[in-house]
Design an enzyme around this catalytic site. Structure first.
Site, mmCIF file in Angstrom:
data_model
loop_
_atom_site.group_PDB
_atom_site.id
_atom_site.type_symbol
_atom_site.label_atom_id
_atom_site.label_comp_id
_atom_site.label_asym_id
_atom_site.label_seq_id
_atom_site.Cartn_x
_atom_site.Cartn_y
_atom_site.Cartn_z
ATOM 1 N N HIS A 340 -15.069 127.216 -7.765
ATOM 2 C CA HIS A 340 -15.510 127.163 -6.369
ATOM 3 C C HIS A 340 -16.578 126.084 -6.270
ATOM 4 C CE1 HIS A 340 -17.560 128.531 -2.676
ATOM 5 N NE2 HIS A 340 -16.491 129.281 -2.410
ATOM 6 N N ASP A 417 -19.225 133.105 -13.275
ATOM 7 C CA ASP A 417 -19.155 133.408 -11.849
ATOM 8 C C ASP A 417 -18.181 134.565 -11.671
ATOM 9 O OD1 ASP A 417 -18.718 133.551 -9.141
ATOM 10 O OD2 ASP A 417 -18.105 131.464 -8.882
ATOM 11 N N GLN A 420 -15.188 136.823 -7.814
ATOM 12 C CA GLN A 420 -13.839 137.292 -7.544
ATOM 13 C C GLN A 420 -13.347 138.319 -8.558
ATOM 14 O OE1 GLN A 420 -12.069 136.599 -4.878
ATOM 15 N NE2 GLN A 420 -13.500 135.097 -4.028
ATOM 16 N N LYS A 443 -18.003 140.647 -1.573
ATOM 17 C CA LYS A 443 -16.674 140.599 -2.203
ATOM 18 C C LYS A 443 -16.310 141.932 -2.852
ATOM 19 C CE LYS A 443 -16.508 136.180 -1.287
ATOM 20 N NZ LYS A 443 -16.005 135.029 -1.997
ATOM 21 N N CYS A 581 -12.765 126.161 -0.429
ATOM 22 C CA CYS A 581 -13.951 125.670 -1.146
ATOM 23 C C CYS A 581 -13.640 125.462 -2.622
ATOM 24 C CB CYS A 581 -15.127 126.624 -0.973
ATOM 25 S SG CYS A 581 -15.683 126.788 0.735
#
Length: 626
Positions: A340, A417, A420, A443, A581
């Site tokens: 991202h 990260d 997700q 999220k 993104c």
């Protein structure tokens, strides 16, 4: 099977909690449960509640090839897909799709798997009853199995499996729970002994869920989950809302909404310093949420959890504190092509300030990281490796534990990260051995404006603060400032107290449902959606990794992505269209945009069918004006 109707004392409280059941099932109920169970055995006269699925995954053929995007799913000629939810079982209005005319509907082979009535309420043969596993002798068909035509069950008939229960201990425990007697089975690793790995607790017996929670979610019941999300009752353009934009943001359960209202009605105050009652309540709620996050991601201590606005601010915090302190001219930062923009731009800014260099791990044609190329990028100048655990654009699940281990061998630190990943799979930052881990609350069914930086304590203690102001100081004079310890020195000013408390409530909810149960359901739903998408003429899936989370990115011949998104919106279906993104990874595939349906555990096969019908209509030239 008839489940006893809860009394008034058994219903959820207004605050979103689930109280203990006041009564136990009577002898007649238990006899009925036992009778229906034994009638489900081979030769015992099956109960309709335990009827076997009326569908199966398509049979493998000699020409079958592995399906892109779903590990283990075999796709040959378009075959019968998994069966959708029966409207009678959903408790909600069915999708108003109307009759499927030949030029608008799905192909005959796909439509044949979508009967008008069905006892099924989810993918991979999960029946409407939440106690479906009591009536099945072996694991249900899933994305990992492709039964032969002879083994596929006929509609409304029971398959005569060899008598093999998913563990006597699990069976006894479920029956005891129905009787209100909470007994604990011997410790067993998730997945051991049966295909129903989520039946056995993923935590020690002492930390098992309360009886009322286990009664509500004995395995996984998508209909019960859907009732917890009020926005799913909304209508868009006269059609029931179908929320397939979960990678952008998730919807919020009533428990989270109620918790926010409770905070502002009964606890609202600034935290930590005041001596009054509301400050104590707000502080307890805020720090309690920090402890829940630490437990949820497997941190060693709540002090390793820093609250920020989201994953973007989290990465910027690391870049502008630890990064400025430890990365200089000639040093290298490795990211991946899957990232991202939030895990690219802060490192570019740091590189521009310091003279460091950015290196990118390439991907193959499936969207999988090329680990051999990654190893060649590592060298003694590598200071940081920053990678996503799940791609927001493709759904690719990356081998973060291996990536982190290789980074550490090279003497580098590693940031993962997890924006997700945390809503789709079990995360344990100590097992991954990440130095930093970040995610956004919105999220994972929590409010917007709250996120988390996890950092190993020794690293955080050696890292300077980012912003200055109230709450992060121990003492200030005009000559010098002394900072508080971690995590407070990174939380300047008044934080987002209420939404942190909301994040804690969202974690409570996810843990009550069970992250392993969520993972299995979503895996099978993605397999079902992938199979349906592959029947659409001119549709190209982007990102077909062997290991994926619930993202199905695609383009459709003859249509701009915004045209597809607009046509779906007219049917009440919310998807994301654009670059997400994540422009570098889309350009790897020669694209500037895709259509991205992204799934969550409250989505259903019926909703997927509605999506597929619209795409077939577009593919046959009956869509929007181009």
């Amino acid at each position: 099977m008839t489940i006893p109707t809860p009394t008034a004392s058994q219903t959820p409280a207004a605050g979103g909690g689930i109280p203990e059941f006041a009564g136990l099932p009577d002898t007649a109920v238990l006899e009925q449960l036992a009778g229906e169970f034994f009638r489900s055995l081979p030769g015992g006269g099956a109960s309709p509640a335990f009827a076997a699925p009326a569908f199966a995954a398509p049979p493998a053929t000699p020409s079958s090839t592995p399906s892109p995007g779903v590990s283990g799913l075999t796709i040959g000629e378009p075959g019968p897909a998994l069966q959708p939810l029966a409207a009678a079982n959903t408790g909600q209005a069915p999708v108003e799709s109307g009759p499927a005319a030949p030029e608008f509907g799905v192909p005959e082979a796909y439509a044949a798997a979508l009967p008008l009535s069905s006892p099924i309420s989810g993918p991979s043969g999960v029946p409407a009853s939440p106690y479906y596993f009591l009536g099945e002798a072996t694991a249900l068909p899933s994305a990992h199995t492709a039964p032969t035509a002879a083994s596929r069950p006929a509609e409304n008939h029971v398959v005569a499996h060899p008598f093999e229960l998913p563990g006597d201990v699990a069976l006894r425990r479920v029956l005891n729970e129905l009787a209100g007697e909470r007994t604990q089975p011997a410790a067993q690793a998730p997945g051991a002994g049966s295909g129903y790995y989520f039946i056995e607790p993923a935590v020690p017996a002492a930390a098992a869920l309360p009886k009322a929670d286990a009664m509500r979610f004995p395995a996984f019941d998508v209909n019960a989950v859907r009732r917890d999300f009020p926005i799913l009752a909304e209508r868009v353009h006269g059609k029931p809302l179908i929320w397939f934009d979960n990678a952008a943001t998730t919807q919020k359960p009533q428990a989270v909404i109620d918790r926010l209202a409770q905070f502002y009605a009964h606890e609202n105050s600034n935290i930590h310093r005041a001596a009054h009652e509301l400050a104590a309540r707000a502080t307890d709620a805020y720090e309690g949420a920090r402890s829940k996050v630490a437990r949820f991601i497997g941190a060693a201590s709540p002090d390793e959890v820093i609250f920020v606005r989201g994953a973007t601010e989290a990465i910027n915090l690391v870049a502008k504190t630890w990064g400025r302190q430890n990365i200089g001219e000639g040093d290298e930062i490795i990211v991946s092509l899957l990232e991202h923009h939030a895990n690219i731009v802060p490192w570019q800014q740091l590189a521009a300030e310091t003279g460091a260099k950015i290196r990118a791990i390439p991907v193959d044609d499936k969207g999988q990281l090329l680990l051999g190329e990654y190893q060649r990028l590592l060298n003694d100048r590598t200071k940081l490796v920053a990678v996503t655990q799940v791609s927001n654009a493709l759904g690719t699940v990356t081998p973060v534990a291996e990536i982190v281990e290789l980074a550490h061998r090279a003497g580098a630190k590693a940031l993962v990260d997890g924006a997700q990943s945390v809503s789709h799979m079990r995360v344990n930052v100590q097992a991954i051995d990440a130095d930093f881990f970040v995610f956004s609350g919105h999220k994972v069914f929590a409010p917007t404006g709250i996120g988390v930086v996890y950092g190993k304590r020794d690293i955080l203690e050696a890292t300077p603060p980012w912003q200055g102001g109230g709450n992060m100081i121990a003492d200030v004079t005009f000559e010098r400032t002394l900072y508080q310890g971690v995590p407070n020195k990174f939380e300047a000013g008044t934080g987002n107290i209420a939404d942190a408390v909301g994040l804690g409530a969202a974690i409570d909810y996810v843990e009550r449902v069970g992250i392993e149960a969520i993972a299995r359901y979503e895996h099978d739903l993605l397999a079902y959606a992938t199979q349906g998408l592959l029947t659409v003429p001119g549709l190209r899936l982007i990102g077909t990794a062997d290991h994926k989370a619930s993202v199905a990115s695609f383009v459709l011949d003859g249509y701009r992505t915004e045209d597809v998104g607009r046509a779906l919106n007219e049917e009440g279906i919310a998807v994301r269209s654009g670059h997400h993104c994540a422009q570098p990874i889309l350009r790897r595939f020669g694209l500037e945009a895709t259509v991205r349906p992204s799934l969550a555990f409250y989505n259903t096969c019926e909703e997927v069918d509605a999506l597929i019908r619209v795409l077939h209509r577009l593919a046959r030239g009956k869509g929007v004006v181009r």
